[in-house]
Design an enzyme around this catalytic site. Structure first.
Site, PDB file in Angstrom:
ATOM      1  N   VAL A 293     110.154 -68.117  10.480  1.00  0.00           N
ATOM      2  CA  VAL A 293     109.801 -67.941   9.064  1.00  0.00           C
ATOM      3  C   VAL A 293     108.294 -67.739   8.916  1.00  0.00           C
ATOM      4  O   VAL A 293     107.830 -66.933   8.115  1.00  0.00           O
ATOM      5  CB  VAL A 293     110.285 -69.156   8.234  1.00  0.00           C
ATOM      6  CG1 VAL A 293     109.824 -69.031   6.796  1.00  0.00           C
ATOM      7  CG2 VAL A 293     111.790 -69.254   8.289  1.00  0.00           C
ATOM      8  N   GLU A 298     106.467 -62.406   4.057  1.00  0.00           N
ATOM      9  CA  GLU A 298     107.038 -62.362   2.719  1.00  0.00           C
ATOM     10  C   GLU A 298     105.972 -61.838   1.756  1.00  0.00           C
ATOM     11  O   GLU A 298     104.794 -62.110   1.922  1.00  0.00           O
ATOM     12  CB  GLU A 298     107.473 -63.755   2.242  1.00  0.00           C
ATOM     13  CG  GLU A 298     108.489 -64.448   3.107  1.00  0.00           C
ATOM     14  CD  GLU A 298     107.841 -65.388   4.115  1.00  0.00           C
ATOM     15  OE1 GLU A 298     106.612 -65.329   4.260  1.00  0.00           O
ATOM     16  OE2 GLU A 298     108.578 -66.165   4.746  1.00  0.00           O
ATOM     17  N   ASP A 340      86.831 -25.611  -8.454  1.00  0.00           N
ATOM     18  CA  ASP A 340      86.285 -24.450  -9.135  1.00  0.00           C
ATOM     19  C   ASP A 340      85.015 -24.867  -9.848  1.00  0.00           C
ATOM     20  O   ASP A 340      84.632 -26.040  -9.809  1.00  0.00           O
ATOM     21  CB  ASP A 340      87.288 -23.755 -10.055  1.00  0.00           C
ATOM     22  CG  ASP A 340      88.174 -24.704 -10.812  1.00  0.00           C
ATOM     23  OD1 ASP A 340      89.301 -24.317 -11.108  1.00  0.00           O
ATOM     24  OD2 ASP A 340      87.734 -25.837 -11.079  1.00  0.00           O
ATOM     25  N   ASP A 687      97.171 -21.107 -10.534  1.00  0.00           N
ATOM     26  CA  ASP A 687      96.670 -22.149  -9.640  1.00  0.00           C
ATOM     27  C   ASP A 687      97.805 -23.042  -9.134  1.00  0.00           C
ATOM     28  O   ASP A 687      97.622 -23.811  -8.191  1.00  0.00           O
ATOM     29  CB  ASP A 687      95.657 -23.050 -10.373  1.00  0.00           C
ATOM     30  CG  ASP A 687      94.331 -22.339 -10.601  1.00  0.00           C
ATOM     31  OD1 ASP A 687      93.959 -21.534  -9.733  1.00  0.00           O
ATOM     32  OD2 ASP A 687      93.682 -22.591 -11.619  1.00  0.00           O
ATOM     33  N   ASN A 749      99.345 -67.376  10.752  1.00  0.00           N
ATOM     34  CA  ASN A 749     100.384 -67.585  11.766  1.00  0.00           C
ATOM     35  C   ASN A 749      99.825 -68.284  13.004  1.00  0.00           C
ATOM     36  O   ASN A 749     100.531 -69.006  13.687  1.00  0.00           O
ATOM     37  CB  ASN A 749     100.990 -66.251  12.199  1.00  0.00           C
ATOM     38  CG  ASN A 749     101.839 -65.652  11.097  1.00  0.00           C
ATOM     39  OD1 ASN A 749     102.209 -66.354  10.159  1.00  0.00           O
ATOM     40  ND2 ASN A 749     102.113 -64.379  11.188  1.00  0.00           N
ATOM     41  N   GLU A 752      99.536 -71.973  12.764  1.00  0.00           N
ATOM     42  CA  GLU A 752     100.897 -72.516  12.700  1.00  0.00           C
ATOM     43  C   GLU A 752     101.553 -72.497  14.086  1.00  0.00           C
ATOM     44  O   GLU A 752     102.274 -73.419  14.457  1.00  0.00           O
ATOM     45  CB  GLU A 752     101.754 -71.690  11.730  1.00  0.00           C
ATOM     46  CG  GLU A 752     101.392 -71.898  10.270  1.00  0.00           C
ATOM     47  CD  GLU A 752     101.999 -70.845   9.355  1.00  0.00           C
ATOM     48  OE1 GLU A 752     101.664 -70.858   8.169  1.00  0.00           O
ATOM     49  OE2 GLU A 752     102.785 -70.001   9.826  1.00  0.00           O
ATOM     50  N   ASP A 783     100.313 -68.604   1.610  1.00  0.00           N
ATOM     51  CA  ASP A 783     100.387 -67.169   1.890  1.00  0.00           C
ATOM     52  C   ASP A 783     100.675 -66.357   0.650  1.00  0.00           C
ATOM     53  O   ASP A 783     100.258 -65.215   0.554  1.00  0.00           O
ATOM     54  CB  ASP A 783     101.454 -66.888   2.960  1.00  0.00           C
ATOM     55  CG  ASP A 783     100.885 -67.081   4.357  1.00  0.00           C
ATOM     56  OD1 ASP A 783      99.743 -67.566   4.425  1.00  0.00           O
ATOM     57  OD2 ASP A 783     101.564 -66.755   5.341  1.00  0.00           O
TER      58      ASP A 783
HETATM   59  P1  ATP Z   1      86.150 -20.884 -12.204  1.00  0.00           P
HETATM   60  O1  ATP Z   1      87.126 -20.185 -11.307  1.00  0.00           O
HETATM   61  O2  ATP Z   1      85.112 -21.607 -11.457  1.00  0.00           O
HETATM   62  O3  ATP Z   1      86.773 -21.697 -13.283  1.00  0.00           O
HETATM   63  P2  ATP Z   1      85.619 -18.622 -13.885  1.00  0.00           P
HETATM   64  O4  ATP Z   1      85.861 -19.109 -15.255  1.00  0.00           O
HETATM   65  O5  ATP Z   1      84.454 -17.691 -13.707  1.00  0.00           O
HETATM   66  O6  ATP Z   1      85.292 -19.758 -12.888  1.00  0.00           O
HETATM   67  P3  ATP Z   1      88.010 -17.094 -14.106  1.00  0.00           P
HETATM   68  O7  ATP Z   1      88.455 -17.784 -15.329  1.00  0.00           O
HETATM   69  O8  ATP Z   1      88.988 -16.704 -13.069  1.00  0.00           O
HETATM   70  O9  ATP Z   1      86.935 -17.947 -13.337  1.00  0.00           O
HETATM   71  O10 ATP Z   1      87.214 -15.807 -14.570  1.00  0.00           O
HETATM   72  C1  ATP Z   1      86.833 -14.825 -13.652  1.00  0.00           C
HETATM   73  C2  ATP Z   1      85.808 -13.949 -14.275  1.00  0.00           C
HETATM   74  O11 ATP Z   1      86.369 -13.248 -15.379  1.00  0.00           O
HETATM   75  C3  ATP Z   1      84.619 -14.698 -14.855  1.00  0.00           C
HETATM   76  O12 ATP Z   1      83.634 -14.944 -13.892  1.00  0.00           O
HETATM   77  C4  ATP Z   1      84.120 -13.758 -15.917  1.00  0.00           C
HETATM   78  O13 ATP Z   1      83.294 -12.761 -15.368  1.00  0.00           O
HETATM   79  C5  ATP Z   1      85.403 -13.116 -16.402  1.00  0.00           C
HETATM   80  N1  ATP Z   1      85.913 -13.794 -17.593  1.00  0.00           N
HETATM   81  C6  ATP Z   1      86.103 -15.106 -17.767  1.00  0.00           C
HETATM   82  N2  ATP Z   1      86.604 -15.365 -18.980  1.00  0.00           N
HETATM   83  C7  ATP Z   1      86.737 -14.173 -19.592  1.00  0.00           C
HETATM   84  C8  ATP Z   1      87.212 -13.769 -20.871  1.00  0.00           C
HETATM   85  N3  ATP Z   1      87.671 -14.630 -21.757  1.00  0.00           N
HETATM   86  N4  ATP Z   1      87.198 -12.444 -21.153  1.00  0.00           N
HETATM   87  C9  ATP Z   1      86.765 -11.554 -20.250  1.00  0.00           C
HETATM   88  N5  ATP Z   1      86.305 -11.868 -19.061  1.00  0.00           N
HETATM   89  C10 ATP Z   1      86.278 -13.152 -18.707  1.00  0.00           C
END
Ligand code: ATP
Length: 965
Positions: A293, A298, A340, A687, A749, A752, A783
């Protein structure tokens, strides 16, 4: 359908609403384009109930309780107790069974608490949705959605009700939960003939449990809660999983091993007793039983469950919400974080700082989202009125946005933790942003140039949209111009937009794009990027008659590359208007977190959609890479790289830029193949595969889509990189706590077992210093109680100065065993045997050999065994303090700073006093009252044990510091 006047209008099936026109849908559901009123929504909520799917029933409490009494260890103890009863050792039988009952109840209580903690977590992860109410866009809890609500659907959103589309722009829905089909289905808002179509195939219907893969739209909720398709088939997504983690699996295995080991020890002691001491079988059995034991751990499993749950709670306080318990351990082993940039390392609070046109470069003053500031160049202020190219640049960019700015006077409509809605935390503090901050700052820049974006949108209404897509890295809209023509306005990453431009706008009109011009534009882009600025290029094109007709007739299929309104066919022959460069400052706490990662042996790899030079500038500023050469691997370059080349690149300083989200998966996979434990961040729909593949997927709570959150193991409430580091620290602490617990329970232990071994090998000449009942008492009293507290210890100082744990490392490794048995165990043995002999020295030696503990046993012998018991209990107090830290001083942590441990210590002393002072219990536990001198000795033990170990820790620290120098 029940409406506010109390009448029940007819209910419509999904098939019925799918054949209706948009107007009929609103009428049937008694709603409007502006949504329901708040009062009507409240009434409907009362009538239809919450929009929730009923929970799968948890394991019933009785079953959970039963589990604690039926595992291998418990079965062994039941059997041992039964044998004791049969052998006529009633007290022992009762004691063994009592140990088992207490252990079972204790396990149940801990599991129950852990379950409660998991439930509390689920409440922290509520799903929000955007709907129209009273003509305004508001954010509400998904559970408050009612039939008739107009849902606003955006890329990555989970759909929370069965609904009929009333607007759709390039909308694609992932319906794999409905039909197992992984390819998203295109959806449209027009009425359809549903004949022969399955539910998932009907293009104007969307269903609860599915998610928006691309585009956006609006839909009127028809069915909610259990009346949805999802509800009916009772498919359920639970946000917190309760499947056993690898650690729990390993512990199950470990417990089984130790139990078998304990049984072997018991058998060995039984045989030795018979062979060396020649005790009768019953007495030898009693003795062996005590040994067995003593070795059974436990409380191990429930303590682990509890420490995981406590860690999860502490992580939640530090903004990391854990969805899967197993990820807590993976966090402790994490060796690489792929992160990112935008929003995670930076604040995602953008301000346009510079504008560039072929004519001149402008500086934009003012910070934040308040439209206070001006556009300056060549020593003067420029406005849209006196600079046509500037006007076109800021105007086209503003038209090409979906963000909204709310002036400070506006009342906050929803103070809850907004997802995907960013609040300005800059100096002015009160301007609010709804939508993407990258787009919001373009509206502000437009205002600073003297153009009102809202008025512009009224004069040039939007006819069509090609939504932003992080693979294309651009967004386009078509606006009707006052002269009747249609104009395409495009904004996006400079590389991508400039590649499509055939002309450049100048004061003298549009001129053809030349190699020299392209070089100038890219040089300007690079100069901004080197300052860490994020740059967008803006362009336009007037549509030809065919395209204008296609837009006006509403040919919707933008997603098909060959369709007239596809991105491939529309975004071409552009005229570049200029660049807008925006600052997005790094989060202030990130540099410190990055430094912490480096001391903790964790690599950080930036994987961003942004431009390489911007990425490197930011990475340098926050210390992710040093001042030396950094390799930048761009998305297009990665697609041509072989695995060997990628592996090579990953060995040095590298930044991944202009990456499409799905390319993250490749980097993560390659790192894992290199033996790394990878945590990766993500927010978008694309993603999800990388988040799933990573050892720890981390989604953004604010900017993240529902799809990313669904795929992740951990959600960051504040989108902050520093919170990942905090979670890693907690992950490391959990493992350390479980080791501490093992160290603590194993070390008792030795004191003991050693006296029993001395008794055996002396052939009974040295009387048994600790009886079986007393061994059981230690297991029960010492324990269990303070050990619990070890599971709740916060991370130790310096836990982030160590390299990550090797995932192959065993929980019960050699150093832990050596420390438990040969060091802490030795200290306890010395203290307890000294206590035993102290009584003999003071009161004389008992008569030997003894026939074991009998009612007429020598009082000196009873007093001596009581002291052995008490000495072990007090040595364990020192041990529990010692176990709290492995390197740092336990004194520095504060001896009484862990309340659970302190309560445990008080309880075990109280227990000891009871069994030594209460006459009825003295008989059961074979104890005698302790004297004042005994207490004086006992009081010294914990401090002696603590002092010796503090000295050892000090020597180790000094040695480590010297070695580091
Ligand atoms: P991360 O990947 O670090 O979040 P990010 O925002 O730059 O960065 P994305 O959202 O993939 O990554 O955007 C890629 C690219 O697209 C940007 O770097 C920018 O140049 C362009 N972009 C981002 N948002 C817009 C938007 N609303 N309209 C047009 N172009 C955009």
């Amino acid at each position: 359908m029940i409406v506010s006047n109390g009448t029940r209008a007819s209910s419509y099936s999904m098939d019925e609403v799918s054949v209706m026109t948009t107007g009929q849908v609103y009428e049937a559901l008694q709603t409007t384009e502006g949504g329901l009123s708040a009062t009507e929504a409240r009434i409907r909520l009362g009538a239809y109930g919450r929009n929730v799917i009923e929970e799968r029933r948890r394991t019933p409490a009785a079953l959970l309780l039963l589990k604690g009494f039926t595992h291998l260890m418990a079965l062994l103890l039941w059997a041992a107790g039964a044998v004791a009863f049969v052998a006529g050792l009633t007290e022992l039988g009762v004691a063994v069974w009592l140990v088992n009952v207490i252990n079972g109840v204790f396990s149940f209580w801990q599991e129950y608490r852990a379950g409660k903690a998991a439930e509390a977590l689920k409440d922290m992860l509520p799903q929000h949705v955007n709907v129209m109410r009273d003509g305004e866009r508001v954010r509400i809890l998904a559970q408050d959605v009612v039939p008739g609500d107009v849902l606003i659907l955006e890329e990555g959103d989970s759909i929370c009700a069965d609904a009929r589309l009333v607007a759709a722009s390039d909308l694609q829905v992932n319906q794999s939960t409905l039909n197992g089909e992984s390819t998203p289905a295109r959806k449209r808002a027009d009425a359809v003939d549903v004949g022969g179509l399955t539910a998932a195939e009907i293009p104007d219907l969307v269903y609860a449990g599915t998610s928006v893969a691309q585009g956006h739209g609006r839909a009127v909720a028809v069915c909610t809660g259990m009346t949805t398709r999802f509800g009916r088939i009772a498919r359920l997504t639970q946000s917190v999983e309760d499947k056993p983690s690898p650690l729990q699996v390993e512990l199950n295995h470990l417990t089984r091993q130790i139990t078998v080991f304990a049984a072997c020890i018991g058998t060995a002691f039984l045989l030795l007793d018979i062979l060396f001491v020649h005790n009768p079988l019953a007495q030898a059995f009693l003795f062996a039983l005590g040994m067995m034991v003593a070795f059974i751990p436990e409380g191990l499993l429930p303590t682990v469950t509890l420490s995981l749950a406590m860690a999860v709670q502490r992580m939640a306080k530090r903004n990391a919400l854990v969805k899967r318990l197993s990820s807590v351990e993976s966090l402790g082993c994490t060796s690489v974080i792929c992160t990112d940039k935008t929003g995670t390392l930076t604040r995602n609070e953008m301000t346009v700082e510079a504008l560039w046109t072929a004519r001149r470069e402008y500086r934009v003053t003012g910070l934040g989202y308040a439209p206070r500031g001006a556009v300056e160049a060549e020593g003067r202020v420029w406005t849209a009125r006196d600079d046509a190219v500037l006007r076109d640049l800021v105007g086209a960019a503003a038209l090409c946005t979906n963000a909204h700015l709310h002036a400070p006077s506006g009342e906050e409509r929803d103070g809850s933790a907004a997802v995907r809605e960013h609040h300005d935390a800059s100096a002015d503090g009160r301007w609010q942003v709804y939508g993407d901050p990258t787009e919001a700052c373009l509206l502000v820049a437009c205002g600073k140039a003297g153009l009102d974006p809202d008025a512009l949108a009224d004069v040039m209404p939007r006819m069509f949209e090609l939504p932003f897509d992080s693979r294309r890295k651009r967004m386009s809209v078509v606006n009707a111009m006052p002269d009747g023509t249609l104009r395409l306005n495009v904004k996006g990453a400079p590389n991508e937009v400039v590649a499509l431009a055939t002309h450049v706008a100048t004061d003298a009109g549009d001129v053809p794009m030349t190699a020299a011009l392209r070089e100038r534009i890219m040089a300007a882009n690079d100069a901004y990027a080197d300052r860490g600025l994020r740059v967008l290029a803006v362009a336009r094109r007037t549509l030809d008659a065919d395209e204008a007709r296609a837009v006006s007739s509403g040919v919707p299929d933008a997603g098909d590359a060959s369709a007239p309104l596809s991105a491939e066919r529309m975004e071409r022959g552009l005229t570049l208007l200029g660049l807008e460069a925006m600052v997005d400052p790094p989060r202030p706490e990130v540099a410190r977190a990055v430094e912490q990662c480096h001391t903790a042996g964790i690599r950080i790899i930036m994987i961003t959609g942004d431009y390489g030079r911007t990425a490197v500038a930011i990475a340098r500023r926050i210390g992710i890479v040093g001042a030396g050469d950094v390799r930048v691997v761009s998305g297009p370059e990665l697609s041509t790289m072989g695995d060997a080349e990628l592996t090579e690149a990953l060995r040095g300083d590298v930044v991944f830029a202009r990456m499409a989200p799905e390319q993250k998966l490749r980097v993560v996979t390659c790192l894992q193949r290199m033996g790394q434990i990878v945590a990766t961040t993500g927010d978008g729909v694309n993603d999800a595969p990388a988040l799933k593949k990573a050892d720890v997927g981390v989604a953004m709570g604010m900017a993240g889509t529902d799809v990313a959150k669904e795929a992740a193991d951990i959600i960051l409430a504040d989108d902050n990189f520093a919170s990942i580091v905090a979670a890693i620290e907690e992950g490391r602490a959990v493992y350390a706590n479980i080791r501490r617990f093992l160290l603590y329970i194993l070390n008792s232990n030795v004191p003991e077992a050693v006296p029993s071994a001395v008794y055996l090998f002396s052939g009974g000449m040295v009387p048994l210093p600790l009886t079986t009942m007393q061994i059981l008492t230690i297991d029960l009293g010492t324990d269990m109680l303070p050990a619990l507290g070890l599971g709740t210890e916060p991370p130790e100082d310096g836990v982030m100065d160590q390299p990550p744990r090797d995932p192959r490392e065993r929980l019960l490794d050699r150093p832990t065993l050596v420390k438990a048995f040969l060091w802490y165990g030795l200290l306890g043995t010395v203290a307890s045997l000294a206590g035993y002999f102290l009584v003999n020295v003071l009161h004389g030696w008992p008569h030997v050999p003894l026939a074991g503990m009998t009612d007429d046993a020598d009082p000196v012998y009873v007093a001596a065994t009581t002291m052995t018991l008490a000495s072990i209990v007090f040595a364990q107090i020192g041990a529990v303090w010692n176990c709290r830290t492995s390197r740092s001083s336990a004194l520095r942590a504060g001896l009484f700073s862990n309340r659970t441990i302190t309560v445990g210590i008080v309880a075990e002393i109280a227990l000891l006093v009871l069994i030594t002072e209460v006459p009825a219990l003295q008989g059961v536990f074979h104890t005698a009252p302790l004297e004042f001198a005994d207490y004086c000795y006992l009081a010294c033990i914990p401090f002696a044990v603590l002092g010796i170990e503090e000295l050892r820790k000090l020597v180790c620290r000094v040695h480590a510091r010297r070695a580091a120098r």
